[in-house]
Write an enzyme that holds these catalytic residues in place. Structure first.
Site, PDB file in Angstrom:
ATOM      1  N   ARG A  39      10.777  -1.940  12.492  1.00 48.45           N
ATOM      2  CA  ARG A  39       9.027  -1.879  12.936  1.00 48.45           C
ATOM      3  C   ARG A  39       9.113  -2.930  13.728  1.00 48.45           C
ATOM      4  O   ARG A  39       9.147  -4.427  13.571  1.00 48.45           O
ATOM      5  CB  ARG A  39       8.095  -1.690  11.913  1.00 48.45           C
ATOM      6  CG  ARG A  39       7.792  -0.636  11.357  1.00 48.45           C
ATOM      7  CD  ARG A  39       6.826  -0.368  10.431  1.00 48.45           C
ATOM      8  NE  ARG A  39       5.411  -1.634  10.719  1.00 48.45           N
ATOM      9  CZ  ARG A  39       4.640  -0.925   9.882  1.00 48.45           C
ATOM     10  NH1 ARG A  39       4.426  -0.591   8.973  1.00 48.45           N
ATOM     11  NH2 ARG A  39       3.222  -1.845  10.484  1.00 48.45           N
ATOM     12  N   ARG A  99      -1.429  -9.878  12.797  1.00 51.81           N
ATOM     13  CA  ARG A  99      -2.227  -9.104  11.956  1.00 51.81           C
ATOM     14  C   ARG A  99      -3.075  -9.332  10.807  1.00 51.81           C
ATOM     15  O   ARG A  99      -4.018  -9.157  10.443  1.00 51.81           O
ATOM     16  CB  ARG A  99      -0.909  -7.659  10.873  1.00 51.81           C
ATOM     17  CG  ARG A  99      -0.932  -6.666  11.933  1.00 51.81           C
ATOM     18  CD  ARG A  99       0.870  -6.639  12.020  1.00 51.81           C
ATOM     19  NE  ARG A  99       1.302  -5.562  10.931  1.00 51.81           N
ATOM     20  CZ  ARG A  99       2.142  -5.987  10.321  1.00 51.81           C
ATOM     21  NH1 ARG A  99       3.783  -6.222  11.394  1.00 51.81           N
ATOM     22  NH2 ARG A  99       2.204  -5.174   8.960  1.00 51.81           N
ATOM     23  N   ARG A 144     -10.609  -0.001   7.317  1.00 49.35           N
ATOM     24  CA  ARG A 144     -10.303  -1.215   7.508  1.00 49.35           C
ATOM     25  C   ARG A 144     -11.354  -2.069   8.322  1.00 49.35           C
ATOM     26  O   ARG A 144     -11.288  -2.793   8.684  1.00 49.35           O
ATOM     27  CB  ARG A 144      -9.135  -1.325   8.654  1.00 49.35           C
ATOM     28  CG  ARG A 144      -7.293  -1.307   7.939  1.00 49.35           C
ATOM     29  CD  ARG A 144      -6.740  -0.895   8.909  1.00 49.35           C
ATOM     30  NE  ARG A 144      -5.417  -1.651   8.954  1.00 49.35           N
ATOM     31  CZ  ARG A 144      -4.323  -0.748   8.506  1.00 49.35           C
ATOM     32  NH1 ARG A 144      -3.731  -0.259   7.898  1.00 49.35           N
ATOM     33  NH2 ARG A 144      -3.233  -1.916   8.476  1.00 49.35           N
ATOM     34  N   LYS A 200       0.929  -1.390  -0.104  1.00 52.65           N
ATOM     35  CA  LYS A 200       0.111   0.088   0.450  1.00 52.65           C
ATOM     36  C   LYS A 200       0.677   1.155  -0.276  1.00 52.65           C
ATOM     37  O   LYS A 200       0.637   2.269  -0.935  1.00 52.65           O
ATOM     38  CB  LYS A 200      -0.934   0.686   1.432  1.00 52.65           C
ATOM     39  CG  LYS A 200      -1.981  -0.580   1.117  1.00 52.65           C
ATOM     40  CD  LYS A 200      -2.769  -0.957   2.379  1.00 52.65           C
ATOM     41  CE  LYS A 200      -2.863  -0.881   3.802  1.00 52.65           C
ATOM     42  NZ  LYS A 200      -1.590  -2.554   4.268  1.00 52.65           N
ATOM     43  N   ARG A 253      11.414  -6.518   5.502  1.00 43.46           N
ATOM     44  CA  ARG A 253      11.197  -4.926   5.977  1.00 43.46           C
ATOM     45  C   ARG A 253      11.531  -4.908   7.201  1.00 43.46           C
ATOM     46  O   ARG A 253      11.843  -3.321   7.779  1.00 43.46           O
ATOM     47  CB  ARG A 253      10.078  -4.439   5.709  1.00 43.46           C
ATOM     48  CG  ARG A 253       9.809  -3.166   6.241  1.00 43.46           C
ATOM     49  CD  ARG A 253       8.374  -2.691   5.961  1.00 43.46           C
ATOM     50  NE  ARG A 253       7.158  -2.999   6.838  1.00 43.46           N
ATOM     51  CZ  ARG A 253       5.700  -2.633   6.721  1.00 43.46           C
ATOM     52  NH1 ARG A 253       5.254  -2.321   5.522  1.00 43.46           N
ATOM     53  NH2 ARG A 253       4.861  -3.502   7.141  1.00 43.46           N
TER      54      ARG A 253
HETATM   55  P1  ATP Z   1       1.327  -2.264   4.519  1.00 46.76           P
HETATM   56  O1  ATP Z   1       2.711  -3.348   4.683  1.00 46.76           O
HETATM   57  O2  ATP Z   1       0.632  -2.079   3.059  1.00 46.76           O
HETATM   58  O3  ATP Z   1       1.800  -0.602   4.158  1.00 46.76           O
HETATM   59  P2  ATP Z   1       0.376  -2.541   6.845  1.00 46.76           P
HETATM   60  O4  ATP Z   1      -0.868  -3.253   7.454  1.00 46.76           O
HETATM   61  O5  ATP Z   1       1.341  -3.440   7.206  1.00 46.76           O
HETATM   62  O6  ATP Z   1       0.467  -1.857   5.414  1.00 46.76           O
HETATM   63  P3  ATP Z   1      -0.209   0.238   8.206  1.00 46.76           P
HETATM   64  O7  ATP Z   1      -0.441   0.567   7.405  1.00 46.76           O
HETATM   65  O8  ATP Z   1       1.096   1.105   8.679  1.00 46.76           O
HETATM   66  O9  ATP Z   1       0.908  -1.169   8.020  1.00 46.76           O
HETATM   67  O10 ATP Z   1      -0.422  -0.304   9.979  1.00 46.76           O
HETATM   68  C1  ATP Z   1       0.245  -0.465  11.239  1.00 46.76           C
HETATM   69  C2  ATP Z   1      -0.491  -0.676  12.165  1.00 46.76           C
HETATM   70  O11 ATP Z   1      -1.048   0.451  12.723  1.00 46.76           O
HETATM   71  C3  ATP Z   1      -1.648  -1.527  11.957  1.00 46.76           C
HETATM   72  O12 ATP Z   1      -1.288  -2.489  11.875  1.00 46.76           O
HETATM   73  C4  ATP Z   1      -2.842  -1.365  13.292  1.00 46.76           C
HETATM   74  O13 ATP Z   1      -2.847  -1.218  14.455  1.00 46.76           O
HETATM   75  C5  ATP Z   1      -2.464   0.633  13.182  1.00 46.76           C
HETATM   76  N1  ATP Z   1      -3.608   0.928  11.970  1.00 46.76           N
HETATM   77  C6  ATP Z   1      -2.952   1.808  11.032  1.00 46.76           C
HETATM   78  N2  ATP Z   1      -4.356   2.413   9.649  1.00 46.76           N
HETATM   79  C7  ATP Z   1      -5.620   1.899  10.643  1.00 46.76           C
HETATM   80  C8  ATP Z   1      -6.849   2.116  10.831  1.00 46.76           C
HETATM   81  N3  ATP Z   1      -7.813   2.720   9.927  1.00 46.76           N
HETATM   82  N4  ATP Z   1      -7.991   1.186  11.988  1.00 46.76           N
HETATM   83  C9  ATP Z   1      -7.129   0.939  12.757  1.00 46.76           C
HETATM   84  N5  ATP Z   1      -5.692   0.499  12.943  1.00 46.76           N
HETATM   85  C10 ATP Z   1      -4.937   1.310  12.339  1.00 46.76           C
HETATM   86 MG    MG Z   2       2.165   1.221   4.836  1.00 51.23          MG
END
Ligand code: ATP
Ligand code: MG
Length: 191
Positions: free
Chosen positions: A135, A146, A90, A14, A129
């Site tokens: 992270r 997740r 989400r 994303k 990553r």
């Molecule tokens: P990507 O790797 O595709 O960027 P990701 O799911 O690894 O996606 P982020 O989108 O950065 O990572 O989200 C990290 C964390 O932040 C999520 O696991 C959640 O705890 C929190 N978070 C982010 N966006 C939301 C949301 N819209 N609603 C609730 N929690 C969120």
């Molecule tokens: Mg992201």
């Protein structure tokens, strides 16, 4: 440019594809994950609350997330033509709230771009990553949580977008360039 919602599992790309789209079409970019990580880094009250969920692989509660999103959206400067929502919505509740929030401002969701990537590839990317970005939530145990949260709470949203008539799904076939090409073509067709 229409607004774009970029949708997919953790590690689906994303953030990566958002950057490419933002640069090419001069759009705004709202990454809720980045917003929350900045709050954590700055040690704010919001960051403290967010950390309890993020480090556990859980979602931040909808009410809180929806307030944050509306605030960040209104802070975006007007110089660009549309915004990419990266990591939001989400849940169905977040999606309904986003639709209403935009409608109140005379705006629309535009189009949803879904990134479909197999879980083996996702896990490998996230572990890679972890070595680069460090992270805290990119460890195998939390990644599995997740994925489970994604399947339970987020994946059902694909159907919601389908019903809204704005879902466009793209399947990973091993080439970022190919994926990007298909996405650009679709965006140009829709605008
Ligand atoms: P990507 O790797 O595709 O960027 P990701 O799911 O690894 O996606 P982020 O989108 O950065 O990572 O989200 C990290 C964390 O932040 C999520 O696991 C959640 O705890 C929190 N978070 C982010 N966006 C939301 C949301 N819209 N609603 C609730 N929690 C969120
Ligand atoms: Mg992201």
């Amino acid at each position: 440019m229409k607004n774009i919602i970029i949708f997919g599992a953790p590690g689906s790309g994303k953030g990566t594809y958002s950057e490419e789209i933002v640069t090419r079409y001069n759009m705004g970019h709202i990454s809720t994950g980045d917003v929350l990580r900045a709050e954590m880094k700055n040690g704010t009250e919001l960051g403290r609350i967010a950390r309890q969920y993020i480090d556990n692989g859980q979602l931040i509660p909808d009410d809180l997330m929806i307030d944050i999103l509306a605030k960040v959206y209104d802070e975006q400067e007007g110089g660009h033509s549309g915004v990419i929502f990266d990591g939001f919505p989400r849940t169905i509740a977040q999606a309904e709230a986003l639709k209403q929030m935009l409608a109140r401002r005379g705006h629309t969701m535009g189009m949803m771009i879904e990134l479909d990537v197999d879980e083996e590839t996702l896990m490998a990317r996230l572990l890679r990553r972890a070595e680069i970005e460090g992270r805290a939530d990119d460890n195998e145990e939390t990644i599995k949580k997740r994925f489970a949260v994604y399947h339970q709470q987020t994946e059902p949203l694909a159907k919601w977008f389908e019903q809204e008539g704005i879902r466009h799904a793209f399947t990973w076939k091993g080439s970022k360039e190919q994926m990007l090409q298909e996405i650009f073509e679709k965006i140009e067709k829709e605008n």
